[in-house]
Scaffold this motif. Structure first.
Motif, PDB file in Angstrom:
ATOM      1  N   UNK A  57      -8.605   9.078  -4.073  1.00 38.56           N
ATOM      2  CA  UNK A  57      -8.817  10.391  -4.689  1.00 38.56           C
ATOM      3  C   UNK A  57      -7.698  11.364  -4.361  1.00 38.56           C
ATOM      4  N   UNK A  58      -7.263  11.375  -3.101  1.00 42.35           N
ATOM      5  CA  UNK A  58      -6.231  12.356  -2.740  1.00 42.35           C
ATOM      6  C   UNK A  58      -4.908  12.099  -3.454  1.00 42.35           C
ATOM      7  N   UNK A  59      -4.405  10.846  -3.519  1.00 41.58           N
ATOM      8  CA  UNK A  59      -3.184  10.619  -4.304  1.00 41.58           C
ATOM      9  C   UNK A  59      -3.348  10.998  -5.771  1.00 41.58           C
ATOM     10  N   UNK A  60      -4.532  10.736  -6.340  1.00 37.02           N
ATOM     11  CA  UNK A  60      -4.763  11.124  -7.730  1.00 37.02           C
ATOM     12  C   UNK A  60      -4.736  12.639  -7.887  1.00 37.02           C
ATOM     13  N   UNK A  61      -5.318  13.335  -6.910  1.00 33.25           N
ATOM     14  CA  UNK A  61      -5.327  14.794  -6.949  1.00 33.25           C
ATOM     15  C   UNK A  61      -3.910  15.345  -6.883  1.00 33.25           C
ATOM     16  N   UNK A  62      -3.120  14.842  -5.949  1.00 35.47           N
ATOM     17  CA  UNK A  62      -1.738  15.294  -5.801  1.00 35.47           C
ATOM     18  C   UNK A  62      -0.923  14.967  -7.048  1.00 35.47           C
ATOM     19  N   UNK A  63      -1.097  13.773  -7.574  1.00 40.97           N
ATOM     20  CA  UNK A  63      -0.342  13.359  -8.754  1.00 40.97           C
ATOM     21  C   UNK A  63      -0.705  14.191  -9.967  1.00 40.97           C
ATOM     22  N   UNK A  64      -1.972  14.566 -10.099  1.00 37.94           N
ATOM     23  CA  UNK A  64      -2.387  15.370 -11.244  1.00 37.94           C
ATOM     24  C   UNK A  64      -1.697  16.736 -11.245  1.00 37.94           C
ATOM     25  N   UNK A  65      -1.520  17.317 -10.049  1.00 41.22           N
ATOM     26  CA  UNK A  65      -0.824  18.605  -9.952  1.00 41.22           C
ATOM     27  C   UNK A  65       0.639  18.448 -10.360  1.00 41.22           C
ATOM     28  N   UNK A  66       1.285  17.408  -9.834  1.00 42.85           N
ATOM     29  CA  UNK A  66       2.693  17.171 -10.146  1.00 42.85           C
ATOM     30  C   UNK A  66       2.877  16.920 -11.646  1.00 42.85           C
ATOM     31  N   UNK A  67       1.990  16.125 -12.239  1.00 38.98           N
ATOM     32  CA  UNK A  67       2.104  15.814 -13.667  1.00 38.98           C
ATOM     33  C   UNK A  67       1.907  17.060 -14.526  1.00 38.98           C
ATOM     34  N   UNK A  68       1.000  17.936 -14.118  1.00 35.33           N
ATOM     35  CA  UNK A  68       0.794  19.162 -14.889  1.00 35.33           C
ATOM     36  C   UNK A  68       2.051  20.019 -14.875  1.00 35.33           C
ATOM     37  N   UNK A  69       2.656  20.172 -13.702  1.00 32.47           N
ATOM     38  CA  UNK A  69       3.898  20.945 -13.612  1.00 32.47           C
ATOM     39  C   UNK A  69       5.033  20.270 -14.387  1.00 32.47           C
ATOM     40  N   UNK A  70       5.084  18.949 -14.349  1.00 27.76           N
ATOM     41  CA  UNK A  70       6.110  18.231 -15.109  1.00 27.76           C
ATOM     42  C   UNK A  70       5.924  18.440 -16.608  1.00 27.76           C
ATOM     43  N   UNK A  71       4.679  18.475 -17.057  1.00 30.43           N
ATOM     44  CA  UNK A  71       4.421  18.730 -18.465  1.00 30.43           C
ATOM     45  C   UNK A  71       4.888  20.107 -18.896  1.00 30.43           C
ATOM     46  N   UNK A  72       4.616  21.123 -18.074  1.00 33.83           N
ATOM     47  CA  UNK A  72       5.068  22.473 -18.392  1.00 33.83           C
ATOM     48  C   UNK A  72       6.595  22.554 -18.372  1.00 33.83           C
ATOM     49  N   UNK A  73       7.221  21.892 -17.397  1.00 33.53           N
ATOM     50  CA  UNK A  73       8.684  21.898 -17.327  1.00 33.53           C
ATOM     51  C   UNK A  73       9.295  21.169 -18.522  1.00 33.53           C
ATOM     52  N   UNK A  74       8.676  20.089 -18.949  1.00 34.17           N
ATOM     53  CA  UNK A  74       9.163  19.355 -20.126  1.00 34.17           C
ATOM     54  C   UNK A  74       9.103  20.240 -21.362  1.00 34.17           C
ATOM     55  N   UNK A  92       0.143  15.490 -20.024  1.00 36.31           N
ATOM     56  CA  UNK A  92       0.752  14.712 -18.945  1.00 36.31           C
ATOM     57  C   UNK A  92      -0.285  14.232 -17.926  1.00 36.31           C
ATOM     58  N   UNK A  93      -1.552  14.626 -18.103  1.00 40.93           N
ATOM     59  CA  UNK A  93      -2.617  14.140 -17.226  1.00 40.93           C
ATOM     60  C   UNK A  93      -3.208  12.817 -17.728  1.00 40.93           C
ATOM     61  N   UNK A  94      -2.680  12.285 -18.805  1.00 40.58           N
ATOM     62  CA  UNK A  94      -3.238  11.062 -19.383  1.00 40.58           C
ATOM     63  C   UNK A  94      -3.295   9.915 -18.375  1.00 40.58           C
ATOM     64  N   UNK A  95      -2.257   9.681 -17.553  1.00 38.57           N
ATOM     65  CA  UNK A  95      -2.388   8.581 -16.581  1.00 38.57           C
ATOM     66  C   UNK A  95      -3.569   8.752 -15.634  1.00 38.57           C
ATOM     67  N   UNK A  96      -3.823   9.984 -15.208  1.00 42.20           N
ATOM     68  CA  UNK A  96      -4.950  10.231 -14.301  1.00 42.20           C
ATOM     69  C   UNK A  96      -6.266   9.937 -15.007  1.00 42.20           C
TER      70      UNK A  96
END
Length: 264
Positions: free
Chosen positions: A120-137, A182-186
């Motif tokens: 759960x914790x890696x998924x939580x951390x990854x979801x935050x990173x992916x959201x920011x990556x989506x906004x940056x993209x 960008x949250x699709x993988x999660x």
């Protein structure tokens, strides 16, 4: 320890600790919510003094493409105040997302099994990173292409004077759309882990997923093929990434269950 019908013993989540009464759960939830709100307020207080500069930064992709002598305008007398204010508030929430998710994690973690916490914790951390990556993209890739398309396709002789509030609503919608996309993988991994589907079933439905990505891209982006494709293609690639990591996560869960069974 608890005994399942098949005779297998499993240790429930935090069974070594006494169960909390409902009132204590509600108080814990209230404290977590207060910390979330406080985090947003602190971020807002730090961001608001720079709200005008941040608006200029976020509008840079469009202003760079406007013809010489043309600029953005405010059609409402309150827009110069409320547009930067709204931007600062939304950015405060975006910046506070790690704290918000951490508080949610701290509230639900005691109810999770050990192997669930491990995932759960890696998924939580990854979801935050992916959201920011989506906004940056969206900001660095999509905006220059989309605004370049719109500013070039207009009828000759038409003066382009974008309204600052309309522009802000548009870019916030795009940030949100790409951040969620960008949250699709999660989402894919969670569907696999919960047993709602399997990687094999998802792989078999790949043609429908690709069509669905383009339909979602059409609904969430402006009516031009460039922005639709720029959203659909990353969604498809992220879906494939979700299948890959979903297989790995499922194998990890099976190995953890086998280890618990052998230890008991």
């Amino acid at each position: 320890m608890t005994t399942q019908p098949d005779g297998k013993n499993t240790q429930g989540p935090d069974e070594t600790q006494p169960e909390m009464p409902l009132v204590e759960h509600l108080l814990e939830l209230r404290n977590r919510l207060l910390k979330m709100v406080l985090a947003v307020i602190i971020c807002f207080a730090a961001i608001y003094p720079f709200a005008n500069e941040l608006y200029l930064l976020i509008s840079q992709p469009l202003r760079d493409l406007l013809p010489v002598g043309q600029t953005m305008i405010a059609t409402d007398i309150t827009s110069p105040f409320f547009a930067p204010l709204k931007l600062a508030l939304v950015l405060a929430v975006f910046v506070a997302i790690p704290v918000i998710l951490y508080q949610l994690w701290s509230f639900i973690a005691p109810g999770l099994y050990a192997h669930e916490k491990k995932l759960a914790f890696p998924l939580l951390f990854t979801s935050v990173v992916l959201f920011y990556l989506g906004a940056a993209f969206a900001y660095f890739v999509v905006f220059p292409l989309v605004f370049g398309f719109f500013t070039a396709i207009g009828p000759e002789g038409i003066v382009e004077l974008p309204d600052i509030t309309s522009y802000l609503n548009f870019v916030l919608k795009m940030f949100f759309a790409f951040g969620i996309a960008f949250e699709i993988p999660i989402a894919t991994i969670l569907l696999i882990l919960t047993g709602a589907t399997t990687p094999e079933d998802l792989a078999a439905k790949r043609p429908y997923i690709v069509v669905g990505c383009f339909v979602i891209g059409m609904l969430l982006t402006p009516p031009d093929i460039i922005s639709q494709t720029l959203l659909a293609l990353p969604m498809w690639l992220l879906f494939e990434l979700g299948i890959l990591f979903g297989r790995l996560a499922r194998r990890e869960v099976k190995d953890a269950d086998a280890t618990e069974a052998s230890g008991e």
